[in-house]
Design an enzyme around this catalytic site. Structure first.
Site, mmCIF file in Angstrom:
data_model
loop_
_atom_site.group_PDB
_atom_site.id
_atom_site.type_symbol
_atom_site.label_atom_id
_atom_site.label_comp_id
_atom_site.label_asym_id
_atom_site.label_seq_id
_atom_site.Cartn_x
_atom_site.Cartn_y
_atom_site.Cartn_z
ATOM 1 N N ASP A 82 0.859 -1.184 0.000
ATOM 2 C CA ASP A 82 0.000 0.000 0.000
ATOM 3 C C ASP A 82 0.896 1.235 0.000
ATOM 4 O O ASP A 82 1.686 1.439 0.908
ATOM 5 C CB ASP A 82 -0.886 -0.043 1.265
ATOM 6 C CG ASP A 82 -1.983 1.009 1.225
ATOM 7 O OD1 ASP A 82 -2.092 1.706 0.187
ATOM 8 O OD2 ASP A 82 -2.714 1.121 2.215
ATOM 9 N N ASP A 176 -3.134 2.542 -6.043
ATOM 10 C CA ASP A 176 -1.915 2.554 -5.226
ATOM 11 C C ASP A 176 -1.806 1.387 -4.260
ATOM 12 O O ASP A 176 -1.077 1.457 -3.300
ATOM 13 C CB ASP A 176 -1.816 3.884 -4.464
ATOM 14 C CG ASP A 176 -2.919 4.019 -3.440
ATOM 15 O OD1 ASP A 176 -3.923 3.297 -3.555
ATOM 16 O OD2 ASP A 176 -2.783 4.838 -2.513
ATOM 17 N N GLU A 177 -2.556 0.323 -4.469
ATOM 18 C CA GLU A 177 -2.356 -0.836 -3.611
ATOM 19 C C GLU A 177 -2.597 -2.127 -4.382
ATOM 20 O O GLU A 177 -3.327 -2.142 -5.363
ATOM 21 C CB GLU A 177 -3.217 -0.788 -2.338
ATOM 22 C CG GLU A 177 -4.662 -0.517 -2.587
ATOM 23 C CD GLU A 177 -5.478 -0.455 -1.304
ATOM 24 O OE1 GLU A 177 -5.229 -1.251 -0.390
ATOM 25 O OE2 GLU A 177 -6.378 0.389 -1.241
#
Lengths: 457, 370
Positions: A82, A176-177
């Protein structure tokens, strides 16, 4: 441990001796590692093949080409990566003046929402999904920046390129993860901790950003773990320590528990994962339906969802929040028409055709309703999608219009069904298809504003 | 009312009349059957306010004429479950006592006068008369193609189009169209209306003797049909579908340049086999016509593929590759009573036509195989 993977029956011929013992044991437990080690090369092969075949190793499904396989307890190694304050961190990296200062990324208008808050801003109580006005009150000195989506997408691709250099089994969860399945990779890449450290180092060295990583035997725990030590953290939940890691966690952290379920659980006196554990499965099911059995497993840290790399698109939608609630239905209709056109164009771009059209309407008090209709044949045509969206909207507006805060339209239920020609509408169908193709071509060449529909389709 | 009734005759009648009774309705009396006992006849009547039916049972002994209104499902369950050769029905106020040799049921009903009127044929003006067998055949050859759902055209019914003695029934769901022709026994002038599918399905069931005569009366928004003569004639009434039937003559192609004749059973078998490897996602079978053979092929992702070949000896025209929903073809072949069927084609994106000896025409739109 409930998670299962595939291992071979003892007599299966493809069990090769060159895969036998490896001194590095991923979880440091001899009895389990024997299993893993003897089969890890094969497990790798199976996963790669399944991955290529476009299916994942779902529990209970036995790919017959691997002979007599039986599911055995087999702790997986799942990483959740993350990025820390992703948008804000990119802004700070790109503009050195912003480093060390509170940064808020998001819309600056009266209805703007914080998309990302730098850690300097978080100390003032700012967080993402917060109304921008609230965040600015908490931290008046913060620098507010409009989001640069394209830039973030670009950096996101770089992050994913790094992740994919470690394993092909990467499941993007958002920009973004991601989840990574590193089961059995210890032989080639080292311990899970080692891999996580390497990932974090490359993201820092190559991109100048930090990520938090959680390592656990399943996706649910991995995501919990990455959240425990942010930013720049690395948390491992080993199979032995699941109970101690989760028992005190509030139930709001549980996957699938929103505010409503949380209230219901609280009213039953359940505040933590540990409180939920003594409840029998059937009792939970009687309270929560199918969610009950999920709760029953999740509160023990059990989760057998596979890491799915094949992210097929399930729906395409457009929505817009107005600066001020719109009280004129015609204004909303116009926006809706433009959205339906965009959705249709994206469908055609992706070579998809969908059947179910959904209109989403949110009011000033955040109450949200959706209305959907299923066509009898899948479509990618602008006129049909616009007409259906308009009918759905009108059916609602005619029975009691209220000012609208957000309007959106989406299409789902994609199929590859062969397209059936129609008897009575073939000429209009053909014309409408040619019109779509032409407007798409013009917009691709001259931009989306180059051509507009003059009348309601 | 007191009636002694032969049970098996009653079961047959209930099977037909019961299918009109609506299962979901806020009006309890609509879930009932109306029994009317007169001289030597027990008439069962049901209606859903759109379709009404009256069916007489002659195998009865009426001790006391009268009326009753009782829930259809209970009456049907009781009559089916008993194995007595006869049952007695006797009213007591609004309740009905049903008695067998060793059983007694008391079923609460309603006041018969609360039941909406179910039209009788009475002295309605006869539009035409047709033999029951012919009508049944025309229905079988068209009804299957009618649309289940509404669309902008009135196609959730079958077009009844009479020109003099020539009757044409036409049904379409927008993707295929079935047209069947037959001759009436009597009929003058023209008449055109759209009959709901539910009503036509019942007409087909009502016919037990193909030589019987069916009288048809068409009024402004209603059609009445009487099967047979006399007081025990079965009688069906239905509201008509409002709206315009699409211009079907325009979509029956007239300039097809490729033509071939098949033995119905051969073609049917080949299509059914080729369809085994299609699924919901890929409902198309590819038909490749060449001079001496037809190759049918299909492919379902993650399942497999199939090829079936048929030798052709009278194919006229250029080779052609076209895709069809196999179900659309087999539906039509199933209602052709054996023999030969001609297929006429033009292009991969133009309709195909199936014909049998001038009485049946079936137009199918292809699927896009790209």
């Amino acid at each position: 441990m409930q998670s299962a993977a595939w291992a071979l029956g003892a007599a299966t011929p493809c069990c090769r001796t060159d895969m036998l013992p490896n001194p590095r044991r991923p979880w440091g437990r001899a009895e389990e590692s024997t299993y893993i080690l003897s089969c890890q090369g094969l497990a790798h092969q199976i996963r790669r093949d399944l991955h290529r075949a476009g299916c994942c190793s779902e529990r209970g499904r036995r790919p017959s080409q691997y002979g007599t396989m039986i599911p055995v307890p087999f702790p997986r190694v799942i990483l959740h990566v993350d990025m820390d304050a992703f948008f804000a961190a990119i802004e700070q990296r790109d503009e050195p003046k912003l480093r060390g200062r509170p940064v808020l990324v998001g819309g600056a208008g009266p209805r703007g929402v914080v998309a990302a808050a730098s850690y300097e801003a978080r100390t003032f109580g700012c967080h993402s999904a917060q109304p921008m006005a609230v965040a600015r009150r908490m931290c008046p000195q913060a620098v507010v920046l409009p989001p640069r989506r394209q830039r973030y997408n670009e950096v996101s691709r770089q992050v994913f390129a790094i992740l994919e250099s470690f394993t092909p089994l990467v499941e993007p969860l958002s920009i973004d993860e991601a989840f990574l399945d590193m089961t059995g990779s210890d032989r080639s890449l080292g311990t899970p901790q080692g891999i996580a450290t390497a990932i974090k180092r490359r993201i820092r060295d190559e991109l100048g950003l930090t990520a938090s990583v959680g390592i656990a035997p399943n996706k649910f725990l991995a995501k919990l773990a990455s959240d425990l030590d942010k930013p720049d953290g690395l948390t491992v939940i080993e199979p032995d320590s699941i109970q101690s890691a989760i028992t005190k966690l509030p139930i709001s952290k549980m996957w699938g528990v929103g505010p409503a379920t949380e209230q219901k659980l609280l009213s039953l006196g359940i505040r933590t994962f540990g409180d939920l554990q003594p409840w029998p499965c059937n009792v939970l099911e009687s309270h929560f339906g199918s969610l009950g059995s999920k709760l029953h497993r999740l509160c023990r840290g059990e989760d057998d969802r596979p890491v799915i790399t094949d992210q097929t698109i399930k729906s395409i939608s457009q929505e817009q929040t107005f600066d001020e609630d719109r009280a004129d239905p015609d204004q909303v209709r116009n926006v809706l028409r433009g959205q339906a056109e965009k959705v249709a164009m994206r469908l055609r771009k992706g070579d998809l055709r969908g059947r179910t059209i959904t209109v989403k309407i949110r009011f000033g008090d955040f109450q949200t309703i959706t209305r959907s209709a299923t066509l009898h044949a899948p479509t990618d045509r602008t006129d049909l999608i616009c007409a259906q969206a308009r009918d759905l909207f009108n059916a609602w507006a005619d029975t009691g219009f209220q000012p609208v805060r957000l309007i959106g339209v989406g299409i789902s239920q994609f199929t590859d069904e062969a397209e059936q020609f129609n008897l009575f509408t073939q000429r209009t169908d053909d014309r409408s298809r040619r019109l779509d193709a032409t407007t798409d071509a013009i917009r691709n060449k001259f931009g989306s504003g180059a051509v507009q529909r003059g009348v309601q389709p | 009312m007191k009636v002694l009734c032969e049970r098996t005759a009653l079961v047959d009648a209930l099977n037909i009349v019961g299918s009109v009774v609506p299962t979901r309705t806020p009006t309890p009396v609509l879930r009932c059957l109306k029994l009317t006992a007169t001289d030597g006849l027990l008439v069962l009547a049901a209606t859903d306010l759109q379709v009404g039916i009256r069916l007489g049972v002659e195998q009865v002994d009426v001790e006391q004429p009268g009326e009753a209104l009782i829930p259809a499902d209970k009456m049907t369950q009781i009559v089916r479950a008993c194995d007595d050769p006869t049952l007695t029905f006797e009213t007591e106020n609004h309740a009905v006592h049903i008695r067998g040799a060793d059983s007694h049921f008391k079923v609460f009903g309603y006041d018969p006068s609360e039941f909406p009127p179910v039209p009788e044929f009475g002295d309605a003006t006869v539009d035409c008369e047709i033999s029951a067998g012919t009508l049944q055949r025309l229905i079988a050859r068209t009804l299957f193609a009618a649309a289940a759902e509404h669309s902008r055209y009135a196609i959730n019914g079958v077009l009844f189009d009479r020109r003099g003695k020539l009757l044409r029934l036409v049904a379409t769901d927008g993707r295929r169209l079935a047209l069947a022709k037959g001759d009436c026994l009597t009929g003058e002038g023209d008449c055109s209306c759209i009959i709901p599918s539910k009503a036509l399905k019942l007409v087909a069931k009502l016919v037990d003797d193909p030589d019987a005569t069916v009288r048809i009366a068409v009024e402004e928004n209603q059609i009445r049909l009487a099967v047979g003569e006399g007081p025990d004639a079965a009688m069906l009434s239905s509201t008509l579908v409002e709206g315009a039937f699409p211009p079907f003559d325009d979509v029956i192609p007239k300039d097809q340049d490729k033509k071939v004749t098949f033995d119905t059973a051969t073609l049917s078998s080949a299509i059914r086999r080729a369809a085994l490897l299609t699924n919901e996602e890929s409902k198309g079978v590819r038909l490749s016509f060449e001079n001496d053979k037809l190759t049918l092929s299909s492919r379902a992702p993650e399942m497999g593929e199939a090829t079936v070949e048929i030798k052709l000896d009278d194919y006229q025209g250029e080779p052609l590759e076209i895709g069809f929903n196999p179900g659309f073809i087999t539906d039509a072949l199933a209602v052709i009573d054996g023999g030969k069927v001609t297929i006429e084609l033009k292009a991969p994106n133009k309709p195909g036509v199936l014909r049998t000896n001038g009485e049946f025409t079936y137009v199918i739109m292809p699927v896009n195989l790209q």
